[in-house]
Design an enzyme around this catalytic site. Sequence first.
Site, mmCIF file in Angstrom:
data_model
loop_
_atom_site.group_PDB
_atom_site.id
_atom_site.type_symbol
_atom_site.label_atom_id
_atom_site.label_comp_id
_atom_site.label_asym_id
_atom_site.label_seq_id
_atom_site.Cartn_x
_atom_site.Cartn_y
_atom_site.Cartn_z
ATOM 1 N N ASP A 103 0.852 -1.177 0.000
ATOM 2 C CA ASP A 103 0.000 0.000 0.000
ATOM 3 C C ASP A 103 0.901 1.245 0.000
ATOM 4 O OD1 ASP A 103 -2.951 0.788 0.326
ATOM 5 O OD2 ASP A 103 -2.094 1.829 2.042
ATOM 6 N N TYR A 145 -13.009 7.311 -1.888
ATOM 7 C CA TYR A 145 -12.655 7.306 -0.462
ATOM 8 C C TYR A 145 -11.510 8.257 -0.122
ATOM 9 C CZ TYR A 145 -8.563 4.276 -1.296
ATOM 10 O OH TYR A 145 -7.366 3.784 -1.727
ATOM 11 N N TYR A 228 -3.468 9.997 3.547
ATOM 12 C CA TYR A 228 -4.557 10.654 2.830
ATOM 13 C C TYR A 228 -4.451 12.170 2.729
ATOM 14 C CZ TYR A 228 -6.213 5.966 3.273
ATOM 15 O OH TYR A 228 -6.283 4.604 3.216
ATOM 16 N N HIS A 288 -6.361 -6.855 -2.072
ATOM 17 C CA HIS A 288 -5.439 -5.821 -1.603
ATOM 18 C C HIS A 288 -4.609 -6.311 -0.415
ATOM 19 C CE1 HIS A 288 -4.027 -1.708 -1.428
ATOM 20 N NE2 HIS A 288 -4.345 -1.606 -0.148
#
Length: 310
Positions: A103, A145, A228, A288
């Site tokens: 990730d 998201y 994020y 994932h």
Amino acid sequence: MEKIEHSFLSIRGLNLHIAHIGKGELGTVVFLHGFPEIWYSWRHQMVAVAEAGFRAIAPDFRGYGLSEQPPEPEEATWEDLDGDLLAMLDSLSIPKAFVVGKDFGAKPAYDVAVSHPDRIAGVITLGVPFVPKLFSRDSLPEGFYIFRWEKPGRAEADFGRFDVKTVVRTVYILFSRSEIPIAEEGQEIMDLADSSTPLPEWFADEDLAAYASLYETSGLRFPLQIPYRSFHKWVDKSDPKVQVPALLVLGEKDYYLKFPGVEDYIRSGMVKSFVPDLEIIYMPEGSHFVQEQFPDQVNQHMIKFLKSHI
């Protein structure tokens, strides 16, 4: 699991937690987690590479799990993760290591390989290839998201309706699917799965409890900041080249493949113009979280790569 040891290192003004196992006759492997993960997501791989003769080290990134929170999370940059990785190698007197990234953990893994190839023996990433620039945002809807979670206050309000265990549970359910989590108008990301939705069969209640206990310790303030709320601080590298051996293990049901341009970038071979010595392994049913879903297969691929580049 009971053989995995835990320590704290004083790194760049913070006490960072590492899990570690193995004597390292063949070298050191550092595992970098993603979100909503922590060191625990590498439990299967750590034991396997240690049994194969390597030393396995899995830190909690700053602000995650048992690692200390930075005093001003909003000031964090991606370069902080690069600096932490290099400082950790120095603190442990490791001149050169293999790095495994999952990730957003793939970014510091590759960044350090590009900027300090003398410190990296090879790079393994799961699901995420090396990318020279950030994905295009143009074709993604408002309910995507990342768009929701990058807005200060939005995720806090969404997550705040539930306890930490429920938040982690919901994120694991959503992110193990093959579709990108996208909310409709008037809907929040946590609304995309309800309490009746079962956990993936490979993710046990005891695993959920382990994650929840660590997020109860760290909270979600820093994890929302990186990755994020730090994409605007992403610095594209000019003419980047990864000069070390690399392995990409790709679950073909990973939702990340549906990000704009990602699958074509990988399957067309364009990625190899930036990572010339790259091996790609496709796992048809992989999600994932492929390293937790199919640990034995991932471990075999990983150990074969490591041993071929000692």
